[in-house]
Design a protein around this motif. Structure first.
Motif, PDB file in Angstrom:
ATOM      1  N   TYR A 138       0.819  -1.214   0.000  1.00 44.75           N
ATOM      2  CA  TYR A 138       0.000   0.000   0.000  1.00 44.75           C
ATOM      3  C   TYR A 138       0.856   1.269   0.000  1.00 44.75           C
ATOM      4  O   TYR A 138       0.326   2.363   0.204  1.00 44.75           O
ATOM      5  CB  TYR A 138      -0.929   0.004   1.218  1.00 44.75           C
ATOM      6  CG  TYR A 138      -1.891  -1.162   1.245  1.00 44.75           C
ATOM      7  CD1 TYR A 138      -2.766  -1.380   0.190  1.00 44.75           C
ATOM      8  CD2 TYR A 138      -1.913  -2.051   2.317  1.00 44.75           C
ATOM      9  CE1 TYR A 138      -3.650  -2.456   0.202  1.00 44.75           C
ATOM     10  CE2 TYR A 138      -2.791  -3.129   2.339  1.00 44.75           C
ATOM     11  CZ  TYR A 138      -3.653  -3.325   1.280  1.00 44.75           C
ATOM     12  OH  TYR A 138      -4.519  -4.400   1.294  1.00 44.75           O
ATOM     13  N   ILE A 139       2.162   1.099  -0.235  1.00 47.17           N
ATOM     14  CA  ILE A 139       3.016   2.277  -0.428  1.00 47.17           C
ATOM     15  C   ILE A 139       3.074   2.602  -1.917  1.00 47.17           C
ATOM     16  O   ILE A 139       2.875   3.751  -2.319  1.00 47.17           O
ATOM     17  CB  ILE A 139       4.435   2.025   0.135  1.00 47.17           C
ATOM     18  CG1 ILE A 139       4.355   1.812   1.652  1.00 47.17           C
ATOM     19  CG2 ILE A 139       5.357   3.206  -0.187  1.00 47.17           C
ATOM     20  CD1 ILE A 139       5.692   1.519   2.307  1.00 47.17           C
ATOM     21  N   PRO A 142      -1.276   3.138  -2.779  1.00 49.22           N
ATOM     22  CA  PRO A 142      -1.956   3.612  -1.558  1.00 49.22           C
ATOM     23  C   PRO A 142      -3.457   3.384  -1.625  1.00 49.22           C
ATOM     24  O   PRO A 142      -4.059   3.400  -2.710  1.00 49.22           O
ATOM     25  CB  PRO A 142      -1.633   5.110  -1.531  1.00 49.22           C
ATOM     26  CG  PRO A 142      -0.511   5.307  -2.492  1.00 49.22           C
ATOM     27  CD  PRO A 142      -0.639   4.245  -3.522  1.00 49.22           C
ATOM     28  N   TYR A 147      -4.239   5.704   3.433  1.00 49.98           N
ATOM     29  CA  TYR A 147      -3.399   4.768   4.189  1.00 49.98           C
ATOM     30  C   TYR A 147      -2.273   4.232   3.320  1.00 49.98           C
ATOM     31  O   TYR A 147      -2.469   3.871   2.158  1.00 49.98           O
ATOM     32  CB  TYR A 147      -4.231   3.596   4.711  1.00 49.98           C
ATOM     33  CG  TYR A 147      -3.381   2.554   5.417  1.00 49.98           C
ATOM     34  CD1 TYR A 147      -2.997   2.737   6.743  1.00 49.98           C
ATOM     35  CD2 TYR A 147      -2.928   1.420   4.744  1.00 49.98           C
ATOM     36  CE1 TYR A 147      -2.198   1.798   7.385  1.00 49.98           C
ATOM     37  CE2 TYR A 147      -2.132   0.481   5.378  1.00 49.98           C
ATOM     38  CZ  TYR A 147      -1.766   0.681   6.699  1.00 49.98           C
ATOM     39  OH  TYR A 147      -0.959  -0.230   7.326  1.00 49.98           O
ATOM     40  N   ARG A 148      -1.073   4.144   3.918  1.00 50.92           N
ATOM     41  CA  ARG A 148       0.090   3.588   3.232  1.00 50.92           C
ATOM     42  C   ARG A 148       0.857   2.683   4.199  1.00 50.92           C
ATOM     43  O   ARG A 148       0.906   2.950   5.404  1.00 50.92           O
ATOM     44  CB  ARG A 148       1.018   4.706   2.724  1.00 50.92           C
ATOM     45  CG  ARG A 148       0.354   5.612   1.683  1.00 50.92           C
ATOM     46  CD  ARG A 148       1.234   6.775   1.266  1.00 50.92           C
ATOM     47  NE  ARG A 148       1.754   7.476   2.424  1.00 50.92           N
ATOM     48  CZ  ARG A 148       3.052   7.611   2.697  1.00 50.92           C
ATOM     49  NH1 ARG A 148       3.966   7.102   1.894  1.00 50.92           N
ATOM     50  NH2 ARG A 148       3.441   8.260   3.775  1.00 50.92           N
ATOM     51  N   ARG A 176       5.469  -0.451   8.666  1.00 50.92           N
ATOM     52  CA  ARG A 176       5.197   0.984   8.467  1.00 50.92           C
ATOM     53  C   ARG A 176       6.422   1.825   8.821  1.00 50.92           C
ATOM     54  O   ARG A 176       7.194   1.464   9.719  1.00 50.92           O
ATOM     55  CB  ARG A 176       4.042   1.453   9.360  1.00 50.92           C
ATOM     56  CG  ARG A 176       2.688   0.862   9.076  1.00 50.92           C
ATOM     57  CD  ARG A 176       1.695   1.328  10.127  1.00 50.92           C
ATOM     58  NE  ARG A 176       0.382   0.739   9.956  1.00 50.92           N
ATOM     59  CZ  ARG A 176      -0.556   0.747  10.905  1.00 50.92           C
ATOM     60  NH1 ARG A 176      -0.294   1.298  12.089  1.00 50.92           N
ATOM     61  NH2 ARG A 176      -1.732   0.204  10.682  1.00 50.92           N
ATOM     62  N   GLN A 180       4.064   6.901   8.419  1.00 51.96           N
ATOM     63  CA  GLN A 180       2.888   6.103   8.065  1.00 51.96           C
ATOM     64  C   GLN A 180       2.125   5.665   9.310  1.00 51.96           C
ATOM     65  O   GLN A 180       0.888   5.653   9.315  1.00 51.96           O
ATOM     66  CB  GLN A 180       3.326   4.891   7.237  1.00 51.96           C
ATOM     67  CG  GLN A 180       3.834   5.253   5.853  1.00 51.96           C
ATOM     68  CD  GLN A 180       4.688   4.175   5.226  1.00 51.96           C
ATOM     69  OE1 GLN A 180       4.813   3.071   5.747  1.00 51.96           O
ATOM     70  NE2 GLN A 180       5.302   4.495   4.091  1.00 51.96           N
ATOM     71  N   GLY A 215      -2.450  11.912   3.065  1.00 51.95           N
ATOM     72  CA  GLY A 215      -1.721  10.731   2.626  1.00 51.95           C
ATOM     73  C   GLY A 215      -0.800  11.063   1.452  1.00 51.95           C
ATOM     74  O   GLY A 215       0.359  10.625   1.412  1.00 51.95           O
ATOM     75  N   SER A 216      -1.301  11.843   0.493  1.00 48.59           N
ATOM     76  CA  SER A 216      -0.468  12.250  -0.641  1.00 48.59           C
ATOM     77  C   SER A 216       0.649  13.190  -0.214  1.00 48.59           C
ATOM     78  O   SER A 216       1.768  13.129  -0.732  1.00 48.59           O
ATOM     79  CB  SER A 216      -1.329  12.932  -1.709  1.00 48.59           C
ATOM     80  OG  SER A 216      -1.969  11.976  -2.520  1.00 48.59           O
ATOM     81  N   ALA A 219       3.256  11.127   1.227  1.00 51.80           N
ATOM     82  CA  ALA A 219       3.894  10.367   0.149  1.00 51.80           C
ATOM     83  C   ALA A 219       4.920  11.246  -0.579  1.00 51.80           C
ATOM     84  O   ALA A 219       6.012  10.779  -0.934  1.00 51.80           O
ATOM     85  CB  ALA A 219       2.835   9.848  -0.821  1.00 51.80           C
ATOM     86  N   THR A 224       7.180   8.689  -2.505  1.00 53.08           N
ATOM     87  CA  THR A 224       6.455   7.504  -2.979  1.00 53.08           C
ATOM     88  C   THR A 224       5.185   7.918  -3.720  1.00 53.08           C
ATOM     89  O   THR A 224       4.891   9.103  -3.880  1.00 53.08           O
ATOM     90  CB  THR A 224       6.092   6.573  -1.799  1.00 53.08           C
ATOM     91  OG1 THR A 224       5.263   7.274  -0.874  1.00 53.08           O
ATOM     92  CG2 THR A 224       7.363   6.114  -1.076  1.00 53.08           C
ATOM     93  N   VAL A 227      -1.758   9.347  -3.544  1.00 56.63           N
ATOM     94  CA  VAL A 227      -3.073   8.713  -3.429  1.00 56.63           C
ATOM     95  C   VAL A 227      -3.906   9.071  -4.651  1.00 56.63           C
ATOM     96  O   VAL A 227      -3.980  10.244  -5.052  1.00 56.63           O
ATOM     97  CB  VAL A 227      -3.789   9.177  -2.145  1.00 56.63           C
ATOM     98  CG1 VAL A 227      -5.183   8.564  -2.052  1.00 56.63           C
ATOM     99  CG2 VAL A 227      -2.959   8.819  -0.916  1.00 56.63           C
TER     100      VAL A 227
END
Length: 351
Positions: A138-139, A142, A147-148, A176, A180, A215-216, A219, A224, A227
């Protein structure tokens, strides 16, 4: 030597118990054999103790290769969480639930997560009792809620005849980074205080959008994948995040709620209450906590406050049991939520 619980019922009986208990858990009448059905579910849940222990040993051994001073935690899924999941996913069979036993490693950064991930994905068989492993990244992919992390699911495979009764038990491993985990902890904190399971796609749209954007943002910071459905232009992303945080008063609420958790009555005192009313004054940056023994009393009081229509007062009614569960599941919630707020401050400073 630990006396591990063995599974005492067939998988057909386990699945039937889960299916029959769902209507009761949703508010219907209890079945005549409620006690027996509960014992079947309880036995199945607790029988994951030995496989979980084996997976934790494997996780700790791998972690030692990556970095020192890593947080490794483990838990058996609570009965309430188990039943809530069966309600959310009606087609799920209880015998197939893959996270009844779970463990987690929280490492410093994404590079450390990737190293651990490769140890599992590359089949480094430190412990053959882990069986075949399935990995969920989920990295790189996502979840839509922001969630990652990496999840690894294995099925216990006994290395000794005496351990064969536990063959096939599924265990989930979560990997995680600290950022995260701070995100996940904050989602749990907001879920506790809003009373809606945000990580399962429920809850207010505004909060769900905020966490997708955050989340973005995290990231971007970790280099990474963003989302899906959030702006790919950094300036646009930060602008929308800033607007969402301001509209929800995220910093004020999170600081107020986490401070309240630090100053709540002791657990022994809390036993006299069923509900806690938390009134956050966002102007004075103060929070008042009052306990109530009945739902009627608590509902009446919060209605009185809401009728005042004061925008500087944020009143929330919290079930005492949910606070206890948060503190057990996330013992470092104060520091983790603080790290999340620091990350939010850093992101908004770019605006």
């Amino acid at each position: 030597m630990a006396e591990w619980v063995k599974r005492e019922y067939g998988k057909g009986a386990i699945d039937r118990a889960g299916t029959v208990l769902v209507p009761w858990w949703s508010g219907g009448d209890g079945p005549k054999d409620l006690g027996q059905l509960y014992m079947i579910v309880h036995n199945w849940r607790t029988s994951h103790g030995l496989p979980l222990n084996a997976f934790v040993v494997g996780l700790r051994q791998r972690v030692k290769r990556v970095e020192g001073n890593v947080i490794v935690a483990q838990r058996l899924k609570r009965f309430t969480a188990l039943m809530n999941k069966l309600v959310r996913e009606p087609s799920m069979k209880l015998s197939q639930m893959q996270d009844l036993g779970g463990c987690r490693a929280i490492v410093s950064n994404v590079a450390a997560v990737d190293t651990l991930y490769e140890m599992y994905r590359g089949g480094e068989g430190l412990f053959t009792s882990e069986g075949n492993l399935k990995c969920y990244d989920y990295i790189r992919y996502p979840k839509s809620d922001g969630y990652r992390g990496v999840h690894v699911v294995g099925r216990y495979a006994a290395r000794a005849i005496t351990r064969e009764p536990w063959n096939g038990h599924r265990i989930e491993i979560q990997l995680r980074s600290q950022l995260q985990h701070a995100f996940a902890t904050t989602v749990e904190t907001v879920t506790t205080f809003t009373g809606t399971p945000l990580k399962f796609g429920a809850g207010p749209t505004e909060w769900r959008r905020f966490f997708s954007l955050m989340g973005s943002t995290l990231a971007l910071r970790e280099g990474t994948q963003l989302v899906e459905g959030t702006p790919h232009d950094e300036d646009e992303l930060i602008r929308e995040l800033s607007d969402a945080a301001k509209a929800l008063r995220v910093p004020q609420r999170l600081r107020g709620w986490t401070n309240a958790l630090q100053t709540l009555p002791s657990q022994s005192t809390r036993k006299a209450f069923k509900w806690l009313l938390l009134v956050l004054d966002t102007t004075k940056n103060t929070i008042n906590v009052t306990g109530y023994a009945t739902t009627a009393e608590a509902s009446q009081k919060i209605a009185e406050i809401e009728r005042l229509r004061r925008k500087d007062l944020d009143a929330v009614l919290v079930y005492v049991a949910s606070i206890n569960q948060l503190q057990v599941a996330y013992p470092n919630y104060y520091a983790d939520t603080g790290e999340f707020l620091n990350a939010l401050d850093v992101a908004l400073a770019r605006k």
